[in-house]
Design a protein around this motif. Sequence first.
Motif, mmCIF file in Angstrom:
data_model
loop_
_atom_site.group_PDB
_atom_site.id
_atom_site.type_symbol
_atom_site.label_atom_id
_atom_site.label_comp_id
_atom_site.label_asym_id
_atom_site.label_seq_id
_atom_site.Cartn_x
_atom_site.Cartn_y
_atom_site.Cartn_z
ATOM 1 N N VAL A 1 0.852 -1.191 0.000
ATOM 2 C CA VAL A 1 0.000 0.000 0.000
ATOM 3 C C VAL A 1 0.888 1.242 0.000
ATOM 4 C CG1 VAL A 1 -1.769 1.299 1.252
ATOM 5 C CG2 VAL A 1 -1.843 -1.206 1.245
ATOM 6 N N TRP A 2 0.536 2.224 -0.815
ATOM 7 C CA TRP A 2 1.276 3.481 -0.811
ATOM 8 C C TRP A 2 0.396 4.610 -1.330
ATOM 9 C CZ3 TRP A 2 1.982 -0.365 -4.411
ATOM 10 C CH2 TRP A 2 1.876 -0.039 -5.753
ATOM 11 N N LEU A 3 0.891 5.834 -1.169
ATOM 12 C CA LEU A 3 0.190 7.020 -1.645
ATOM 13 C C LEU A 3 0.963 7.650 -2.792
ATOM 14 C CD1 LEU A 3 -0.805 8.781 1.704
ATOM 15 C CD2 LEU A 3 -2.230 7.338 0.257
ATOM 16 N N ASN A 4 0.242 8.273 -3.697
ATOM 17 C CA ASN A 4 0.858 8.995 -4.805
ATOM 18 C C ASN A 4 1.559 10.235 -4.257
ATOM 19 O OD1 ASN A 4 1.463 10.623 -7.020
ATOM 20 N ND2 ASN A 4 -0.363 10.010 -8.149
ATOM 21 N N LYS A 5 2.902 10.210 -4.289
ATOM 22 C CA LYS A 5 3.674 11.296 -3.677
ATOM 23 C C LYS A 5 3.425 12.639 -4.356
ATOM 24 C CE LYS A 5 8.131 11.129 -4.127
ATOM 25 N NZ LYS A 5 9.545 10.730 -3.969
ATOM 26 N N ALA A 6 3.102 12.603 -5.641
ATOM 27 C CA ALA A 6 2.857 13.858 -6.363
ATOM 28 C C ALA A 6 1.546 14.507 -5.927
ATOM 29 C CB ALA A 6 2.833 13.603 -7.863
ATOM 30 N N ILE B 1 5.598 8.881 7.339
ATOM 31 C CA ILE B 1 6.105 9.512 6.123
ATOM 32 C C ILE B 1 7.576 9.134 5.930
ATOM 33 C CG2 ILE B 1 6.803 11.659 7.272
ATOM 34 C CD1 ILE B 1 5.685 13.120 4.752
ATOM 35 N N ASN B 2 7.979 8.912 4.694
ATOM 36 C CA ASN B 2 9.359 8.570 4.372
ATOM 37 C C ASN B 2 10.221 9.826 4.291
ATOM 38 O OD1 ASN B 2 8.388 5.918 4.042
ATOM 39 N ND2 ASN B 2 7.976 6.275 1.873
ATOM 40 N N LYS B 3 11.531 9.639 4.228
ATOM 41 C CA LYS B 3 12.451 10.769 4.107
ATOM 42 C C LYS B 3 12.217 11.550 2.817
ATOM 43 C CE LYS B 3 16.188 8.841 6.920
ATOM 44 N NZ LYS B 3 17.608 8.388 6.938
ATOM 45 N N ASP B 4 11.730 10.870 1.774
ATOM 46 C CA ASP B 4 11.497 11.559 0.498
ATOM 47 C C ASP B 4 10.123 12.216 0.432
ATOM 48 O OD1 ASP B 4 9.784 9.415 0.269
ATOM 49 O OD2 ASP B 4 10.643 8.635 -1.594
ATOM 50 N N GLY B 5 9.370 12.160 1.540
ATOM 51 C CA GLY B 5 8.058 12.804 1.578
ATOM 52 C C GLY B 5 6.908 11.893 1.220
ATOM 53 N N GLY B 6 7.183 10.669 0.788
ATOM 54 C CA GLY B 6 6.121 9.734 0.436
ATOM 55 C C GLY B 6 5.701 8.896 1.630
ATOM 56 N N ILE B 7 4.611 8.180 1.475
ATOM 57 C CA ILE B 7 4.143 7.232 2.485
ATOM 58 C C ILE B 7 3.947 5.894 1.803
ATOM 59 C CG2 ILE B 7 2.278 6.623 4.075
ATOM 60 C CD1 ILE B 7 1.857 9.532 4.666
ATOM 61 N N GLY B 8 4.612 4.861 2.335
ATOM 62 C CA GLY B 8 4.605 3.569 1.663
ATOM 63 C C GLY B 8 5.589 3.570 0.507
ATOM 64 N N THR B 9 5.770 2.387 -0.091
ATOM 65 C CA THR B 9 6.704 2.229 -1.212
ATOM 66 C C THR B 9 6.008 1.520 -2.362
ATOM 67 O OG1 THR B 9 8.580 2.067 0.312
ATOM 68 C CG2 THR B 9 8.916 1.244 -1.927
ATOM 69 N N PRO B 10 6.054 2.075 -3.564
ATOM 70 C CA PRO B 10 5.448 1.391 -4.711
ATOM 71 C C PRO B 10 6.096 0.012 -4.925
ATOM 72 C CG PRO B 10 5.941 3.674 -5.252
ATOM 73 C CD PRO B 10 6.584 3.405 -3.930
ATOM 74 N N TYR B 11 5.252 -0.956 -5.259
ATOM 75 C CA TYR B 11 5.762 -2.310 -5.490
ATOM 76 C C TYR B 11 6.391 -2.417 -6.873
ATOM 77 C CZ TYR B 11 5.996 -7.318 -6.276
ATOM 78 O OH TYR B 11 6.451 -8.582 -6.567
ATOM 79 N N THR B 12 7.533 -3.067 -6.929
ATOM 80 C CA THR B 12 8.188 -3.413 -8.191
ATOM 81 C C THR B 12 8.635 -4.869 -8.106
ATOM 82 O OG1 THR B 12 10.280 -2.536 -7.319
ATOM 83 C CG2 THR B 12 8.973 -1.068 -8.723
ATOM 84 N N ALA B 13 8.905 -5.468 -9.259
ATOM 85 C CA ALA B 13 9.199 -6.899 -9.322
ATOM 86 C C ALA B 13 10.396 -7.295 -8.456
ATOM 87 C CB ALA B 13 9.444 -7.309 -10.769
#
Length: 205
Positions: free
Chosen positions: A75-80, A127-139
């Motif tokens: 689960v994550w949020l759109n950082k933009a 909240i992450n250091k880059d301002g996002g919450i959660g991390t987008p899933y990648t393979a």
Amino acid sequence: MFWAAAVNPNRKDDPEANSCDKWPFWVDENDTPDEPLAVSPKVLAEYAYDELPVPDTEITMSPDGKQTVNLDTWVWLNKAKFKPISVTASLPNTNLSATTTATPVALTLEPGTEDAELHPSSGECPINKDGGIGTPYTADKKNQTPPCGITYLRSTNNTGPHHLKATLTWKISWKSTNRQHGNLPDGTFGTTTDITVQEVQAINR
């Protein structure tokens, strides 16, 4: 100019909305009156708070749609989209204004069932250091535990969908042109998503 009582239409039903019963009075230009109920920097900040264009809480999940028993849901949020937003309220002819800023600080997940594991276990994704919450899933994250997510442990075949609740907390701060500043109560905005969980059948030979 003359100052007179006015009611904030957004708060007209508040018990104290009509507490100012003073007759209109004169105030010199660029001055603010020595009146406890007069508009102050904090009041302007509260006006600005009412107008903050906080976006609806929309989470992104992987897998998207139907979930699978014992398979991690990221689960994550759109950082933009979910980033600090500000609104400024000003009082004409006084050089007085206040800017209120809302900053997302945490996403809280409630899976809608006890048959689930939360990541982190508290269900609160900071909240992450880059301002996002959660991390987008990648393979390349296939064998990793999501920093923000859920693992459902049973299917919904006999129970119907789970109601996953995601609540985003926004920290509210303000500062004014006369150097006053402070915080207002946090804002919380949530959404509920119906989650269907399937069981993958395996055949052993």
